[in-house]
Scaffold this motif. Structure first.
Motif, PDB file in Angstrom:
ATOM      1  N   MET A   1      33.049  41.387  40.336  1.00 28.49           N
ATOM      2  CA  MET A   1      34.134  42.326  40.051  1.00 28.49           C
ATOM      3  C   MET A   1      33.637  43.533  39.270  1.00 28.49           C
ATOM      4  O   MET A   1      34.024  44.659  39.524  1.00 28.49           O
ATOM      5  CB  MET A   1      35.232  41.618  39.244  1.00 28.49           C
ATOM      6  N   LEU A   2      32.750  43.296  38.298  1.00 28.62           N
ATOM      7  CA  LEU A   2      32.190  44.385  37.489  1.00 28.62           C
ATOM      8  C   LEU A   2      30.757  44.651  37.916  1.00 28.62           C
ATOM      9  O   LEU A   2      29.971  43.716  38.094  1.00 28.62           O
ATOM     10  CB  LEU A   2      32.229  44.013  36.001  1.00 28.62           C
ATOM     11  N   ASP A   3      30.411  45.941  38.055  1.00 26.62           N
ATOM     12  CA  ASP A   3      29.029  46.237  38.408  1.00 26.62           C
ATOM     13  C   ASP A   3      28.141  46.109  37.178  1.00 26.62           C
ATOM     14  O   ASP A   3      28.614  45.914  36.049  1.00 26.62           O
ATOM     15  CB  ASP A   3      28.909  47.623  39.051  1.00 26.62           C
ATOM     16  N   ALA A   4      26.842  46.224  37.391  1.00 28.48           N
ATOM     17  CA  ALA A   4      25.883  45.985  36.312  1.00 28.48           C
ATOM     18  C   ALA A   4      26.087  46.947  35.145  1.00 28.48           C
ATOM     19  O   ALA A   4      25.984  46.557  33.968  1.00 28.48           O
ATOM     20  CB  ALA A   4      24.462  46.095  36.849  1.00 28.48           C
ATOM     21  N   ASN A   5      26.391  48.203  35.457  1.00 30.02           N
ATOM     22  CA  ASN A   5      26.587  49.199  34.405  1.00 30.02           C
ATOM     23  C   ASN A   5      27.815  48.876  33.555  1.00 30.02           C
ATOM     24  O   ASN A   5      27.772  48.955  32.318  1.00 30.02           O
ATOM     25  CB  ASN A   5      26.719  50.582  35.031  1.00 30.02           C
ATOM     26  N   MET A   6      28.931  48.500  34.227  1.00 25.89           N
ATOM     27  CA  MET A   6      30.144  48.152  33.490  1.00 25.89           C
ATOM     28  C   MET A   6      29.927  46.925  32.622  1.00 25.89           C
ATOM     29  O   MET A   6      30.402  46.856  31.485  1.00 25.89           O
ATOM     30  CB  MET A   6      31.298  47.930  34.469  1.00 25.89           C
ATOM     31  N   LYS A   7      29.187  45.950  33.144  1.00 20.59           N
ATOM     32  CA  LYS A   7      28.914  44.739  32.366  1.00 20.59           C
ATOM     33  C   LYS A   7      28.108  45.069  31.116  1.00 20.59           C
ATOM     34  O   LYS A   7      28.382  44.559  30.020  1.00 20.59           O
ATOM     35  CB  LYS A   7      28.156  43.727  33.222  1.00 20.59           C
ATOM     36  N   GLN A   8      27.114  45.945  31.286  1.00 16.44           N
ATOM     37  CA  GLN A   8      26.285  46.314  30.143  1.00 16.44           C
ATOM     38  C   GLN A   8      27.102  47.026  29.069  1.00 16.44           C
ATOM     39  O   GLN A   8      26.978  46.734  27.873  1.00 16.44           O
ATOM     40  CB  GLN A   8      25.134  47.200  30.613  1.00 16.44           C
ATOM     41  N   ASP A  28      47.241  31.117  41.353  1.00 19.01           N
ATOM     42  CA  ASP A  28      47.670  30.365  42.527  1.00 19.01           C
ATOM     43  C   ASP A  28      46.491  30.320  43.489  1.00 19.01           C
ATOM     44  O   ASP A  28      45.343  30.551  43.088  1.00 19.01           O
ATOM     45  CB  ASP A  28      48.920  30.983  43.165  1.00 19.01           C
ATOM     46  N   ASP A  29      46.751  30.040  44.754  1.00 22.93           N
ATOM     47  CA  ASP A  29      45.662  29.900  45.721  1.00 22.93           C
ATOM     48  C   ASP A  29      45.330  31.205  46.443  1.00 22.93           C
ATOM     49  O   ASP A  29      44.532  31.209  47.384  1.00 22.93           O
ATOM     50  CB  ASP A  29      46.021  28.826  46.756  1.00 22.93           C
ATOM     51  N   GLY A  30      45.931  32.311  46.040  1.00 22.27           N
ATOM     52  CA  GLY A  30      45.742  33.588  46.717  1.00 22.27           C
ATOM     53  C   GLY A  30      44.418  34.257  46.391  1.00 22.27           C
ATOM     54  O   GLY A  30      43.730  33.910  45.422  1.00 22.27           O
ATOM     55  N   ALA A  31      44.093  35.273  47.190  1.00 18.15           N
ATOM     56  CA  ALA A  31      42.834  36.005  47.022  1.00 18.15           C
ATOM     57  C   ALA A  31      42.793  36.757  45.695  1.00 18.15           C
ATOM     58  O   ALA A  31      41.743  36.833  45.049  1.00 18.15           O
ATOM     59  CB  ALA A  31      42.642  36.967  48.189  1.00 18.15           C
ATOM     60  N   LYS A  32      43.936  37.303  45.280  1.00 19.01           N
ATOM     61  CA  LYS A  32      43.972  38.052  44.029  1.00 19.01           C
ATOM     62  C   LYS A  32      43.728  37.136  42.827  1.00 19.01           C
ATOM     63  O   LYS A  32      43.105  37.537  41.842  1.00 19.01           O
ATOM     64  CB  LYS A  32      45.301  38.783  43.888  1.00 19.01           C
ATOM     65  N   SER A  33      44.220  35.913  42.905  1.00 13.08           N
ATOM     66  CA  SER A  33      43.961  34.966  41.821  1.00 13.08           C
ATOM     67  C   SER A  33      42.476  34.641  41.734  1.00 13.08           C
ATOM     68  O   SER A  33      41.915  34.512  40.641  1.00 13.08           O
ATOM     69  CB  SER A  33      44.766  33.684  42.042  1.00 13.08           C
ATOM     70  N   ALA A  34      41.838  34.527  42.889  1.00 16.62           N
ATOM     71  CA  ALA A  34      40.398  34.269  42.903  1.00 16.62           C
ATOM     72  C   ALA A  34      39.638  35.439  42.284  1.00 16.62           C
ATOM     73  O   ALA A  34      38.670  35.249  41.533  1.00 16.62           O
ATOM     74  CB  ALA A  34      39.931  34.021  44.330  1.00 16.62           C
ATOM     75  N   GLU A  35      40.088  36.658  42.578  1.00 17.48           N
ATOM     76  CA  GLU A  35      39.450  37.836  41.996  1.00 17.48           C
ATOM     77  C   GLU A  35      39.625  37.861  40.477  1.00 17.48           C
ATOM     78  O   GLU A  35      38.692  38.194  39.738  1.00 17.48           O
ATOM     79  CB  GLU A  35      40.043  39.113  42.604  1.00 17.48           C
ATOM     80  N   LEU A  36      40.834  37.532  40.015  1.00 20.08           N
ATOM     81  CA  LEU A  36      41.073  37.536  38.578  1.00 20.08           C
ATOM     82  C   LEU A  36      40.227  36.478  37.884  1.00 20.08           C
ATOM     83  O   LEU A  36      39.636  36.733  36.822  1.00 20.08           O
ATOM     84  CB  LEU A  36      42.557  37.300  38.275  1.00 20.08           C
ATOM     85  N   ALA A  37      40.148  35.282  38.473  1.00 19.20           N
ATOM     86  CA  ALA A  37      39.339  34.220  37.877  1.00 19.20           C
ATOM     87  C   ALA A  37      37.883  34.658  37.753  1.00 19.20           C
ATOM     88  O   ALA A  37      37.215  34.401  36.732  1.00 19.20           O
ATOM     89  CB  ALA A  37      39.442  32.955  38.725  1.00 19.20           C
ATOM     90  N   GLU A  38      37.384  35.355  38.782  1.00 19.37           N
ATOM     91  CA  GLU A  38      36.007  35.857  38.746  1.00 19.37           C
ATOM     92  C   GLU A  38      35.829  36.879  37.623  1.00 19.37           C
ATOM     93  O   GLU A  38      34.835  36.846  36.888  1.00 19.37           O
ATOM     94  CB  GLU A  38      35.661  36.493  40.094  1.00 19.37           C
ATOM     95  N   LEU A  40      37.593  37.189  34.811  1.00 22.27           N
ATOM     96  CA  LEU A  40      37.660  36.554  33.489  1.00 22.27           C
ATOM     97  C   LEU A  40      36.375  35.796  33.178  1.00 22.27           C
ATOM     98  O   LEU A  40      35.896  35.809  32.030  1.00 22.27           O
ATOM     99  CB  LEU A  40      38.870  35.616  33.426  1.00 22.27           C
ATOM    100  N   ASP A  41      35.801  35.150  34.175  1.00 24.63           N
ATOM    101  CA  ASP A  41      34.530  34.438  33.961  1.00 24.63           C
ATOM    102  C   ASP A  41      33.417  35.432  33.613  1.00 24.63           C
ATOM    103  O   ASP A  41      32.568  35.151  32.753  1.00 24.63           O
ATOM    104  CB  ASP A  41      34.144  33.647  35.213  1.00 24.63           C
ATOM    105  N   GLU A  42      33.424  36.586  34.273  1.00 28.24           N
ATOM    106  CA  GLU A  42      32.402  37.594  33.993  1.00 28.24           C
ATOM    107  C   GLU A  42      32.524  38.113  32.555  1.00 28.24           C
ATOM    108  O   GLU A  42      31.524  38.315  31.866  1.00 28.24           O
ATOM    109  CB  GLU A  42      32.520  38.750  34.986  1.00 28.24           C
ATOM    110  N   ILE A  43      33.764  38.322  32.113  1.00 23.22           N
ATOM    111  CA  ILE A  43      33.971  38.806  30.740  1.00 23.22           C
ATOM    112  C   ILE A  43      33.512  37.762  29.732  1.00 23.22           C
ATOM    113  O   ILE A  43      32.812  38.069  28.759  1.00 23.22           O
ATOM    114  CB  ILE A  43      35.452  39.165  30.521  1.00 23.22           C
ATOM    115  N   ALA A  44      33.904  36.512  29.965  1.00 20.87           N
ATOM    116  CA  ALA A  44      33.555  35.440  29.031  1.00 20.87           C
ATOM    117  C   ALA A  44      32.037  35.256  28.919  1.00 20.87           C
ATOM    118  O   ALA A  44      31.516  34.884  27.857  1.00 20.87           O
ATOM    119  CB  ALA A  44      34.212  34.132  29.471  1.00 20.87           C
TER     120      ALA A  44
END
Length: 527
Positions: A1-8, A28-38, A40-44
């Motif tokens: 979801m976030l590119d390398a520059n944004m992550k840095q 839920d089981d939708g594509a947007k929920s999967a994107e959000l989960a990704e 949040l994991d990247e931020i954490a």
């Protein structure tokens, strides 16, 4: 979801967290929920002070709560994926919930903390809205400061059924405890004033107690900011009173003709202008609308500006830079359906019309650009132009003509916006060649027919042109000695940011030159 520059960049910012925070998702089981989960994991993964978990405790999905680990009352919720223009809102929410102090005036923080009662805010935004982040960030901050305030920021483009059920047709739209609280851009001071009935009176009393300025700038757009900076560099007493700092720039999406800056966006430029002004000793009085000008009775005397709050400001010289606003069509139904299908910002409100039919009024650059942008979102766009041909640049006209879901109608006079009492249902126009009436069924009307100067309050005080523009000479001086004007509110042609800045600078230099040439007697009387 976030590119390398944004992550840095985000990883560096998260080092400012003073307390651990938790990201709690509802999915839920939708594509947007999967994107959000990704996301949040990247931020954490970027900080050991950020945890992530799934609770599914919110009806809106996908959504997530940012809460302080040691105190769950300190929290902010987003419904959707806050990227685009809202990414800054997300970053600030992470930092503020995590205890990083906000860059907000202490007196405003005290006012928010002192608010009594329970306030549950819900804000509908779109990811392409440049006016939404300021409001989202203000309400997020309030929910961090005061535990009796909560805020949920909702991506209206993602929760379409909810938007339609609540009849949200413009962003940002805010609900307070289930009832509509306001629409459009609002800053923290404005929100506090609506909640605290005594806030405006306190601000007015503070302003009324100010001594006279050497130069008072009225208006906080590019012309006003430039004027304040140039005047402040002379070492004199400067004040700037603005209804909203940034002016029309705040409503501008892309700026690609600001010399030496290939690309920027309006809100970003407005923030930079305000910060530049703050680098100098300038008394900034934001959210102040001027209502009346009383020129000095004699040359060298004090001019008076009366404000809507009831306070008055006095100054030896004035620089009027009140800018302009969107021109209205002036037809039946336009006011009745404002924010109910009639809109003026395609970038902000366009996502709310996904899959619907809309019209754009105006065939200049703004109108054609709006039609091109909307064509990628809505089902169909009808562009309506009064003249016999479009007035936009040829390159824009070619792009518009290539789009399959756009119809162009020229020689058309819009006569009425049609609706069912709740929302827009159509548009009526007259064919100017055949004098025949027509109607179009649609759900939205975007008005793009130019600007009108904000000068009604100056009638009788300074000379105005037939178009309502302030008449100025080559030095920026008006018909009244000691009163200067600059920017889109004046007779200077070509309403452009870079021209407004130059005119503001010139007006400040002219005002200073005027003061130093005043007779000593006049100066003493003014003092």
């Amino acid at each position: 979801m976030l590119d390398a520059n944004m992550k840095q960049q985000l990883q560096g910012l998260l080092t400012n967290l003073r307390e651990p925070i938790e990201l709690v998702s509802s999915l839920d089981d939708g594509a947007k929920s999967a994107e959000l989960a990704e996301l949040l994991d990247e931020i954490a993964a970027l900080s050991d002070k950020v945890g992530v978990s799934r609770a599914d405790d919110d009806a809106r999905r996908p959504s997530f709560l940012i809460r302080r680990a040691s105190n769950h009352d300190v929290a902010v919720r987003f419904a959707g994926i806050p990227l685009g223009h809202e990414f800054t809102s997300l970053v600030l929410a992470l930092l503020q919930v995590g205890g990083h102090p906000p860059k907000t005036a202490p007196e405003l923080i005290e006012q928010v903390a002192a608010l009594g009662g329970d306030y549950h805010f819900e804000t509908y935004f779109s990811l392409s809205c440049q006016n939404c982040p300021d409001l989202v960030q203000a309400l997020n901050l309030m929910s961090v400061i005061n535990p009796r305030i909560t805020h949920t920021a909702i991506d209206g483009g993602l929760f379409q059924a909810e938007v339609e059920a609540r009849k949200v047709m413009a962003v940002p739209t805010v609900f307070l405890n289930g009832e509509e609280f306001g629409q459009g851009r609002m800053e923290l001071e404005q929100i506090i004033a609506k909640l605290d009935s005594g806030a405006e009176a306190k601000a007015a009393a503070k302003i009324a107690a100010k001594d006279a300025f050497d130069v008072l700038v009225v208006g906080g757009g590019p012309a006003g900011a430039a004027a304040a900076i140039y005047a402040a560099r002379k070492g004199i007493r400067i004040g700037i009173a603005a209804e909203r700092f940034g002016g029309q720039v705040l409503d501008t999406m892309a700026i690609e003709n600001f010399i030496s800056v290939p690309h920027t966006e309006g809100p970003k430029l407005a923030a930079q202008l305000e910060q530049h002004v703050k680098d100098y000793d300038v008394d900034i009085m934001n959210l102040q609308r001027a209502e009346k000008l009383i020129p000095a009775r004699q040359e060298g005397g004090l001019h008076e500006v009366q404000l809507a709050s009831g306070a008055s400001l006095k100054a030896r010289t004035l620089i009027l830079s009140t800018g302009a606003r969107w021109r209205q069509m002036g037809v039946p139904g336009e006011d009745a359906y404002r924010n109910k299908g009639v809109a003026y910002c395609p970038h902000c409100d366009g996502p709310l019309y996904k899959g619907k039919r809309v019209a754009v009024i105006g065939g200049g650059n703004s109108g054609v650009e709006a039609a091109i942008d909307l064509a990628g979102i809505v089902a169909h766009v009808t562009l309506v132009e009064y003249e016999s041909e479009l007035r936009a640049d040829a390159v824009l006209q070619r792009k518009l003509a290539s789009l399959p879901n756009v119809k162009i109608i020229t020689s058309a006079l819009t006569t009425e916006v049609l609706g069912d009492g709740n929302k827009v249902t159509g548009l009526a126009y007259k064919d100017r060649n055949r004098d025949t009436p027509h109607q179009i069924e649609l759900e939205g009307v975007f008005v793009q027919i130019g600007l009108v100067p904000n000068t009604e309050w100056l009638a009788g005080a300074v000379a105005l042109s037939g178009r309502g523009e302030i008449e100025v000479d080559h030095r920026g001086e008006t018909s009244q000695p000691g009163i200067f004007a600059a920017g889109d509110c004046t007779t200077v042609p070509y309403k452009q940011i870079v021209i407004a800045m130059g005119e503001g600078s010139k007006a400040a230099l002219s005002a200073f030159d005027y003061m130093i040439r005043l007779p000593v007697k006049a100066e003493a009387e003014a003092a």
